[in-house]
Design an enzyme around this catalytic site. Structure first.
Site, PDB file in Angstrom:
ATOM      1  N   HIS A  41      38.631  37.432  38.305  1.00 47.82           N
ATOM      2  CA  HIS A  41      38.016  36.296  38.328  1.00 47.82           C
ATOM      3  C   HIS A  41      36.385  37.421  38.636  1.00 47.82           C
ATOM      4  O   HIS A  41      36.622  38.668  38.705  1.00 47.82           O
ATOM      5  CB  HIS A  41      38.650  36.022  39.938  1.00 47.82           C
ATOM      6  CG  HIS A  41      37.011  34.907  39.976  1.00 47.82           C
ATOM      7  ND1 HIS A  41      35.504  35.086  41.011  1.00 47.82           N
ATOM      8  CD2 HIS A  41      37.627  33.407  40.490  1.00 47.82           C
ATOM      9  CE1 HIS A  41      35.698  33.584  41.104  1.00 47.82           C
ATOM     10  NE2 HIS A  41      36.953  32.827  41.072  1.00 47.82           N
ATOM     11  N   GLU A  79      34.118  30.713  33.253  1.00 46.06           N
ATOM     12  CA  GLU A  79      33.300  30.204  34.367  1.00 46.06           C
ATOM     13  C   GLU A  79      31.990  31.036  34.729  1.00 46.06           C
ATOM     14  O   GLU A  79      31.546  32.512  35.315  1.00 46.06           O
ATOM     15  CB  GLU A  79      33.930  31.148  35.305  1.00 46.06           C
ATOM     16  CG  GLU A  79      35.018  30.384  35.543  1.00 46.06           C
ATOM     17  CD  GLU A  79      36.226  31.058  37.538  1.00 46.06           C
ATOM     18  OE1 GLU A  79      36.553  29.028  37.959  1.00 46.06           O
ATOM     19  OE2 GLU A  79      36.314  31.415  37.884  1.00 46.06           O
ATOM     20  N   GLY A 135      30.777  28.099  43.303  1.00 43.29           N
ATOM     21  CA  GLY A 135      30.458  28.066  44.709  1.00 43.29           C
ATOM     22  C   GLY A 135      28.881  27.368  45.252  1.00 43.29           C
ATOM     23  O   GLY A 135      27.902  27.975  45.902  1.00 43.29           O
ATOM     24  N   GLY A 183      37.259  25.664  42.700  1.00 47.07           N
ATOM     25  CA  GLY A 183      37.369  27.349  43.148  1.00 47.07           C
ATOM     26  C   GLY A 183      37.529  25.802  44.845  1.00 47.07           C
ATOM     27  O   GLY A 183      38.276  25.428  45.827  1.00 47.07           O
ATOM     28  N   GLY A 184      36.116  25.466  45.475  1.00 51.06           N
ATOM     29  CA  GLY A 184      36.158  25.034  47.059  1.00 51.06           C
ATOM     30  C   GLY A 184      36.682  23.834  46.421  1.00 51.06           C
ATOM     31  O   GLY A 184      37.178  23.545  47.541  1.00 51.06           O
ATOM     32  N   SER A 191      31.622  24.894  40.517  1.00 50.62           N
ATOM     33  CA  SER A 191      31.003  23.836  40.804  1.00 50.62           C
ATOM     34  C   SER A 191      32.410  22.583  40.704  1.00 50.62           C
ATOM     35  O   SER A 191      31.505  21.554  40.081  1.00 50.62           O
ATOM     36  CB  SER A 191      29.844  24.417  41.259  1.00 50.62           C
ATOM     37  OG  SER A 191      29.103  24.929  41.994  1.00 50.62           O
ATOM     38  N   ASN A 223      42.091  27.822  43.196  1.00 52.54           N
ATOM     39  CA  ASN A 223      41.346  29.146  43.964  1.00 52.54           C
ATOM     40  C   ASN A 223      41.214  28.969  44.500  1.00 52.54           C
ATOM     41  O   ASN A 223      39.940  28.445  45.109  1.00 52.54           O
ATOM     42  CB  ASN A 223      40.732  29.622  42.467  1.00 52.54           C
ATOM     43  CG  ASN A 223      40.658  31.112  42.829  1.00 52.54           C
ATOM     44  OD1 ASN A 223      41.017  31.493  44.180  1.00 52.54           O
ATOM     45  ND2 ASN A 223      39.307  31.748  43.130  1.00 52.54           N
ATOM     46  N   TRP A 224      42.845  28.780  45.873  1.00 54.95           N
ATOM     47  CA  TRP A 224      41.992  28.562  47.354  1.00 54.95           C
ATOM     48  C   TRP A 224      41.028  29.741  47.426  1.00 54.95           C
ATOM     49  O   TRP A 224      40.681  29.944  49.166  1.00 54.95           O
ATOM     50  CB  TRP A 224      43.634  28.896  48.098  1.00 54.95           C
ATOM     51  CG  TRP A 224      43.947  27.009  47.708  1.00 54.95           C
ATOM     52  CD1 TRP A 224      43.876  26.533  47.221  1.00 54.95           C
ATOM     53  CD2 TRP A 224      45.459  27.545  48.712  1.00 54.95           C
ATOM     54  NE1 TRP A 224      45.132  25.304  47.388  1.00 54.95           N
ATOM     55  CE2 TRP A 224      45.523  26.315  48.190  1.00 54.95           C
ATOM     56  CE3 TRP A 224      45.948  27.942  49.779  1.00 54.95           C
ATOM     57  CZ2 TRP A 224      46.997  25.622  48.983  1.00 54.95           C
ATOM     58  CZ3 TRP A 224      47.262  26.901  50.576  1.00 54.95           C
ATOM     59  CH2 TRP A 224      47.244  25.679  49.907  1.00 54.95           C
ATOM     60  N   LYS A 225      41.370  30.971  46.838  1.00 57.21           N
ATOM     61  CA  LYS A 225      40.103  32.235  47.289  1.00 57.21           C
ATOM     62  C   LYS A 225      40.987  33.205  48.824  1.00 57.21           C
ATOM     63  O   LYS A 225      41.923  32.852  48.954  1.00 57.21           O
ATOM     64  CB  LYS A 225      38.875  32.126  47.813  1.00 57.21           C
ATOM     65  CG  LYS A 225      37.885  31.434  46.141  1.00 57.21           C
ATOM     66  CD  LYS A 225      36.474  31.432  46.155  1.00 57.21           C
ATOM     67  CE  LYS A 225      36.184  30.959  44.739  1.00 57.21           C
ATOM     68  NZ  LYS A 225      34.997  31.261  44.993  1.00 57.21           N
ATOM     69  N   GLU A 261      34.717  37.480  40.934  1.00 56.64           N
ATOM     70  CA  GLU A 261      34.383  37.979  42.706  1.00 56.64           C
ATOM     71  C   GLU A 261      35.268  39.126  42.561  1.00 56.64           C
ATOM     72  O   GLU A 261      34.579  40.180  43.196  1.00 56.64           O
ATOM     73  CB  GLU A 261      34.859  37.222  43.581  1.00 56.64           C
ATOM     74  CG  GLU A 261      33.707  35.932  43.925  1.00 56.64           C
ATOM     75  CD  GLU A 261      34.807  34.545  44.281  1.00 56.64           C
ATOM     76  OE1 GLU A 261      35.433  35.148  44.817  1.00 56.64           O
ATOM     77  OE2 GLU A 261      34.055  33.545  44.552  1.00 56.64           O
TER      78      GLU A 261
HETATM   79  C1  PEP Z   1      35.888  30.006  41.614  1.00 57.94           C
HETATM   80  O1  PEP Z   1      36.105  30.239  42.388  1.00 57.94           O
HETATM   81  O2  PEP Z   1      36.389  30.286  40.656  1.00 57.94           O
HETATM   82  C2  PEP Z   1      35.320  28.619  41.435  1.00 57.94           C
HETATM   83  C3  PEP Z   1      35.089  28.261  40.151  1.00 57.94           C
HETATM   84  O3  PEP Z   1      34.954  28.026  42.888  1.00 57.94           O
HETATM   85  P1  PEP Z   1      34.208  26.737  42.630  1.00 57.94           P
HETATM   86  O4  PEP Z   1      34.728  25.570  41.848  1.00 57.94           O
HETATM   87  O5  PEP Z   1      33.750  26.813  44.224  1.00 57.94           O
HETATM   88  O6  PEP Z   1      32.488  27.220  42.454  1.00 57.94           O
END
Ligand code: PEP
Length: 251
Positions: free
Chosen positions: A95, A167, A173, A233-234, A212, A9-11, A97
């Site tokens: 998601h 999640e 994050g 994500g990251g 994470s 997930n590049w956001k 967010e």
């Molecule tokens: C996400 O954005 O769905 C996510 C899990 O982010 P991260 O891996 O950065 O925690």
């Protein structure tokens, strides 16, 4: 036997030049992957670029959100049919967010899920509790409400062509990952809840863990019996990290 899936997930990150470099490295670094699929969910403006770069490869692509509406006066929205025009295979819905920052409730998310499937896309339905909710020991109630909204609107069979992602909001994050056992417990809860409707659907359902996930913790998470890969994500923006995570999902 469920295969594994790793979804990046590049956001709201990326750029034409850097996407090319990142995707070249991911394509090369995941060549010959067995028993696991990889997908990158990118911002809408890059779908055309990603489609042309990834079409000849083994990596799938998708989007991070979709409108619940088919068409009309919805300024700024993007329909599922538009995503299908770019050959997206997946789209993330619900998601945390989107839920927290844009007020998407579970019914709206279920409608987005339906819109995605209606256009032939596979929705990745995100569920998860906040830290406050975990501390108040209402994690299962929260997940149940988020999951049941889709089952009630669409029926349990709608889950056949979908992916779930657990999640925990407190792990996204933040660098705080759920322990493999904490994640497994919630994944088993989700699978059992679906099994109460249909055991066959539950057995086949891919449930990803997100929060994470990094190169150094992916393997132990993916080793748990009900964890079928990750939503990343990251670490999906760092080629070496994402490649190692994809490789950890191999059978
Ligand atoms: C996400 O954005 O769905 C996510 C899990 O982010 P991260 O891996 O950065 O925690």
């Amino acid at each position: 036997m469920r295969s594994k899936l790793v979804a990046g997930n590049w956001k709201m990150h990326g750029g034409i030049a850097q996407n090319r470099v990142l995707l070249d490295m991911i394509v090369t670094g995941t060549a010959g992957l067995r028993g696991a699929d990889c997908v990158v969910c990118v911002p809408y403006p890059y779908l055309s670029q990603v489609q042309s770069l990834l079409q000849p490869t083994h990596i799938f692509w998708g989007a991070q959100n979709v409108s619940q509406h088919d068409k009309g006066a919805y300024t700024g929205e993007v329909s599922a049919a538009m995503l299908a025009d770019f050959a997206c295979r997946y789209v993330i819905v619900g998601h945390s967010e989107r839920r927290a920052l844009y007020g998407e409730d579970s019914r709206t998310v279920a409608l987005k899920f339906r819109a995605a499937q209606g256009a032939g896309l596979t929705p990745i339905l995100c569920v998860g509790e906040t830290l406050e909710q975990r501390e108040a020991t209402v994690t299962e109630q929260v997940i149940a409400e988020q999951l049941d909204a889709a089952i009630e609107l669409l029926g349990v069979n709608a889950l056949v062509k979908s992916v779930l992602a657990y999640e925990p909001v407190w792990a996204i994050g933040t660098g705080k990952t759920a322990t493999p056992q904490q994640a497994q417990d919630v994944h088993a809860f989700i699978r059992n809840r679906v099994a109460a409707h249909d055991i066959g659907v539950a057995t086949e359902l891919q449930i990803l863990y997100g929060g994470s996930v990094k190169a150094n913790n992916a393997a132990e998470l993916f080793a748990m019996p009900d964890i079928d890969g990750g939503l990343i994500g990251g670490a999906s923006l760092v080629a070496d990290e994402f490649i190692t995570i994809c490789r950890a999902a191999q059978s």
